[in-house]
Design a protein around this motif. Structure first.
Motif, PDB file in Angstrom:
ATOM      1  N   SER A 180      47.065  41.956  42.419  1.00 13.93           N
ATOM      2  CA  SER A 180      45.779  41.819  43.109  1.00 13.93           C
ATOM      3  C   SER A 180      45.098  40.510  42.720  1.00 13.93           C
ATOM      4  CB  SER A 180      44.868  42.999  42.755  1.00 13.93           C
ATOM      5  OG  SER A 180      45.426  44.219  43.212  1.00 13.93           O
ATOM      6  N   LYS A 181      45.178  40.151  41.430  1.00 14.16           N
ATOM      7  CA  LYS A 181      44.593  38.894  40.982  1.00 14.16           C
ATOM      8  C   LYS A 181      45.306  37.703  41.615  1.00 14.16           C
ATOM      9  CE  LYS A 181      42.915  40.523  36.479  1.00 14.16           C
ATOM     10  NZ  LYS A 181      43.056  40.390  35.017  1.00 14.16           N
ATOM     11  N   GLN A 206      43.903  37.247  44.944  1.00 13.44           N
ATOM     12  CA  GLN A 206      42.538  36.723  44.804  1.00 13.44           C
ATOM     13  C   GLN A 206      42.543  35.227  44.496  1.00 13.44           C
ATOM     14  OE1 GLN A 206      40.416  38.463  41.533  1.00 13.44           O
ATOM     15  NE2 GLN A 206      38.623  37.167  41.769  1.00 13.44           N
TER      16      GLN A 206
END
Length: 392
Positions: free
Chosen positions: A361-362, A365
């Protein structure tokens, strides 16, 4: 807000943001490629220390579990050999009981005694050849040197010392399975006993390297002035009995360790332990089956042999019991260590390993932030072009 030309503050802010985003993106990619969230001391100094400490514990416990497993293998090898000895001793009980009965011819008694001798030879062979990982299981536990009770530096025995007429010295040799007996005639000396031992070595009754010596002052510190009968044959074991008061009884002057030790540890001093098991020498002599009168040549001797065989079976059973208890102990140690490895690995995983879902997820992002950062930097640079419109 004033309009300036020399410094593009917006571009500097955007550039700094892009630089930070790229650093975070690089760290995220490293975590995904290694599976670890701690890849250097800078990532988490305290966490790295904890993870490395747990790793050392896990390594020590893993090897300790293997040590316990190897120990179990050695002890089970010994137990299997002793089980076979019990089988042949039960066979010896049968023929000794048969020989104890009256009505046998001389040829029949001789045949039974020959079978009994073969059984003793088989016991010696098992004791000498049983090994684990190239190391003898039983014959490291040998008594290879015995010294007389009489004699000292102050009152030394000598080769000219006269022995008691009619008294005897008996030597049982586990390596050859032979029994040597010397009965002193009138005027016989320690030197005559020495010559008889040398002749028995030549004949093969005693193993090569079996000698009689009398250490003297200025020589070896131990057993000075005493008659010492010893062998240099690796793994050999001597058993000596004497009823001559001139010599006295013979006791072991050297006896190699008879303990099998298995080391386990969690990598710390407080977590180390050693499990020790006594494994006795295995031979017909060590079991008391080669003493004078222990044979099947007569009904009387057969009854004596039957008592000795029964005692030997009890000795073997006790040894197997000790070994079995140690196997159970090492099994428990191994189970505990495997459980510790499991729990410590889980703890290390929580400290050191990356959460792949969160890290992915990072990654998304930071990819988006990198793209928007470059777009913002482009717009900040374009904004400076507006200053030119004021000069038109």
């Amino acid at each position: 807000m004033s309009i300036t030309l020399l410094n593009n503050i917006s571009a500097l802010v955007a550039e700094n943001a892009v630089s930070n985003t790229q650093a975070s993106l690089q760290n995220t990619l490293t975590q995904l490629s290694t599976g670890l969230k701690i890849n250097s001391g800078a990532d988490d100094p305290a966490g790295l220390s904890i993870a490395d400490g747990l790793g050392a514990n896990i390594a020590a416990l893993t090897q300790s579990s293997q040590n316990a497993s190897n120990g179990i293998g050695l002890l089970q090898t010994a137990d299997g050999a002793l089980s076979q000895v019990t089988n042949v001793l039960n066979q010896a009980v049968t023929i000794a009981t048969e020989a104890s009965n009256g009505g046998l011819t001389t040829d029949q008694a001789t045949a039974l005694n020959t079978e009994f001798t073969a059984i003793l030879s088989e016991i010696n062979t098992i004791g000498q050849t049983t090994n684990f990982n190239g190391t003898s299981v039983f014959n490291n536990n040998n008594t290879d040197s015995l010294a007389s009770a009489q004699g000292s530096v102050a009152s030394p025995l000598a080769l000219t010392t006269v022995l008691t007429t009619g008294d005897s010295v008996t030597i049982n040799d586990s390596a050859t399975g032979g029994t040597f007996k010397f009965t002193a005639a009138a005027g016989d000396t320690v030197g005559d006993l020495q010559t008889a031992i040398n002749n028995a070595v030549t004949a093969g009754t005693l193993s090569a390297g079996t000698t009689l010596t009398i250490p003297t002052a200025g020589g070896a510190a131990a057993n000075q002035g005493q008659v010492v009968i010893a062998t240099t044959t690796t793994g050999d074991s001597l058993q000596i009995t004497s009823n001559d008061p001139t010599l006295g009884t013979f006791a072991a002057s050297t006896n190699s360790a008879d303990n099998a030790s298995f080391f386990t540890s969690d990598g710390t001093g407080g977590g180390a332990s050693t499990t020790t098991t006594s494994i006795s020498n295995l031979s017909a002599a060590a079991l008391g089956l080669t003493a004078t009168g222990v044979d099947l040549t007569s009904a009387t001797d057969a009854k004596t042999a039957l008592t000795a065989i029964t005692a030997a079976i009890s000795t073997i059973a006790a040894q197997r019991g000790d070994i079995g208890a140690s196997v159970n102990q090492l099994t428990a140690v191994g189970n505990v260590e495997n459980t510790e490895v499991q729990n410590l690995t889980n703890a290390q995983n929580n400290v050191q390993n990356a959460d792949i879902a969160s890290t992915t997820s990072k990654l998304t992002q930071f990819n988006i932030l990198e793209q928007t950062g470059f777009d913002a930097l482009s717009q900040a640079n374009s904004a400076e072009q507006n200053v030119l419109k004021l000069l038109q």
